[in-house]
Scaffold this motif. Structure first.
Motif, PDB file in Angstrom:
ATOM      1  N   LEU A  55       0.800  -1.225   0.000  1.00 21.81           N
ATOM      2  CA  LEU A  55       0.000   0.000   0.000  1.00 21.81           C
ATOM      3  C   LEU A  55       0.832   1.274   0.000  1.00 21.81           C
ATOM      4  O   LEU A  55       0.287   2.365  -0.143  1.00 21.81           O
ATOM      5  CB  LEU A  55      -0.905   0.011   1.240  1.00 21.81           C
ATOM      6  CG  LEU A  55      -1.914  -1.138   1.352  1.00 21.81           C
ATOM      7  CD1 LEU A  55      -2.533  -1.161   2.742  1.00 21.81           C
ATOM      8  CD2 LEU A  55      -2.997  -1.005   0.295  1.00 21.81           C
ATOM      9  N   VAL A 100      -7.464   0.704  -2.484  1.00 26.46           N
ATOM     10  CA  VAL A 100      -6.822  -0.200  -1.533  1.00 26.46           C
ATOM     11  C   VAL A 100      -6.960  -1.647  -1.992  1.00 26.46           C
ATOM     12  O   VAL A 100      -5.984  -2.421  -1.968  1.00 26.46           O
ATOM     13  CB  VAL A 100      -7.441  -0.009  -0.131  1.00 26.46           C
ATOM     14  CG1 VAL A 100      -6.996  -1.118   0.812  1.00 26.46           C
ATOM     15  CG2 VAL A 100      -7.053   1.347   0.433  1.00 26.46           C
ATOM     16  N   ALA A 103      -4.595  -2.291  -4.862  1.00 27.42           N
ATOM     17  CA  ALA A 103      -3.195  -2.345  -4.435  1.00 27.42           C
ATOM     18  C   ALA A 103      -2.888  -3.669  -3.737  1.00 27.42           C
ATOM     19  O   ALA A 103      -1.833  -4.289  -3.972  1.00 27.42           O
ATOM     20  CB  ALA A 103      -2.888  -1.172  -3.506  1.00 27.42           C
TER      21      ALA A 103
END
Length: 417
Positions: A55, A100, A103
């Motif tokens: 992240l 998110v 990723a």
């Protein structure tokens, strides 16, 4: 540099004032916790380093304003910016959450929409002294606290505390309403089923586990007295779970020391404002006043199901008509604000006739209010679908998964009334 030392009177005044920052209502925020898994290695727990590596390129703040943090068991938490309204909050968080998920997918990691990890034994992925001390504190009373720290996930909805008027936006009325609808929300969004070895079935074992830990920090404060004084009394009477020490010393995990005791000179040193703030951050009643009202009893939901509790809480709290209907509907459940009946909500969900009736009324009122609040059509549709699938037939998301035993733990913690 000298550090200001708090007296009991100063601490009481500070907690009372900080718990309820009065002002106009209408803003909303969410904190979304997720269990993270690698489907190829279901028994492994991704490390904090692995999560941050996946992240890291997203930066400290996501485009929608959300902040990412890693919880002690490796859960991922997305903390939104304070939305100007429900629609803005949902749009911003949904966009950040999509980034998110994408990723994490590059490292074969996924966000699990469950509220309780039933596969992996509780394990800390951090060496931060705060979490080490908190784990030590919990371990003295059994496995429940460490399980909550490492293996649970929730949807936390945050709304304004209210103002000092005499109408429905008054902070004392909003405080009482929040606690009144809390058991209904707990029952409706329960998503952590478990059958104990004694045969007791829970639909929200996550919340039951939380209640099984230190009662002075997890049970609901009294709602029949003035909120500021009640919260200050609750906070000072709660036991202190951790005391910070200078590096490289480990933090202390005291036994039986309340904040009031510490303020009266019975701790290892005088109390500072930082000490008090750390203590307040460890208090986890179902509704926590942190300047705003934080709804903490809602289990994490599958997929983008977090949108529904965000919408329902906002509608019931911020729309005057919906708030009135919800107050009337839950008045019949006054006894459910007793602790043992919060447990009833976690155990029975909407199979409880009174909770079911109140949920139908509250959710219907919330759905009617969403257009008045300007909620986007997809949000309104998500709430309508939830009502049709769960609320009307008296079900909750836990019923989809069925009741399953936790095999990762040696025994179930005792949960008392």
């Amino acid at each position: 540099m000298d550090v200001a030392v708090l007296t009991e009177a100063t601490a009481t005044a500070y907690v009372a004032a900080a718990g309820y920052r009065v002002g106009p209502v209408g803003r909303v925020g969410v904190e979304l916790e997720y269990v993270v898994r690698d489907p190829a290695y279901p028994l492994d727990r991704p490390t904090a380093d692995r999560l941050y590596a996946a992240l890291g390129h997203l930066g400290e703040s996501l485009p929608g304003g959300s902040q990412i943090s890693v919880e002690p068991g490796g859960q991922l938490e997305l903390s939104s910016a304070v939305g100007a309204d429900l629609g803005a909050c949902v749009t911003d968080v949904a966009g950040d959450l999509e980034l998110v998920r994408a990723a994490l997918a590059t490292d074969n990691l996924v966000l699990d929409g469950t509220a309780l990890d039933t596969v992996r034994a509780p394990q800390l992925v951090t060496t931060h002294p705060r979490y080490l001390a908190l784990a030590t504190y919990h371990d003295r009373s059994g496995p429940g606290g460490r399980t909550v720290m490492c293996n649970t996930a929730s949807v936390q909805v945050c709304v304004d505390a209210g103002d000092e008027s005499d109408d429905g936006t008054a902070y004392d009325r909003r405080w009482r309403l929040a606690n009144a609808i809390g058991p209904v929300l707990l029952a409706s969004f329960a998503n952590s089923p478990h059958v104990t070895r004694s045969g007791t079935r829970w639909v929200s074992y996550r919340q039951a586990l939380r209640f099984s830990t230190d009662a002075s920090r997890t049970r609901a404060p009294r709602t029949r007295t003035e909120p500021r004084s009640a919260w200050a009394r609750y906070a000072l009477d709660a036991r202190v779970a951790l005391i910070a020490e200078p590096e490289p010393m480990p933090w202390l995990a005291p036994t039986g020391l309340t904040m009031r005791d510490w303020l009266r000179g019975h701790g290892p040193r005088p109390v500072t404002l930082d000490d008090l703030e750390r203590h307040l951050a460890t208090l986890v009643p179902p509704i926590r006043p942190r300047g705003y009202l934080e709804f903490r009893m809602i289990d994490q939901q599958p997929g983008n199901g977090w949108i529904v509790p965000a919408a329902v809480v906002t509608a019931l709290m911020d729309d005057p008509s919906a708030a009135y209907v919800a107050a009337e509907a839950t008045a019949r459940l006054g006894h459910l604000r007793l602790h043992r009946n919060w447990l009833t909500s976690a155990r029975e969900g909407l199979t409880h006739p009174g909770l079911h009736a109140a949920a139908v009324t509250c959710f219907t009122a919330a759905a009617d209010a969403l257009p008045r609040l300007g909620a986007p059509a997809p949000v309104r549709a998500a709430v309508a679908d939830f009502i049709e699938r769960y609320v009307l037939p008296g079900r909750c998301p836990a019923d989809d998964a069925g009741a399953r035993a936790i095999t990762a733990f040696a025994h179930d913690p005792a949960i008392s009334d």
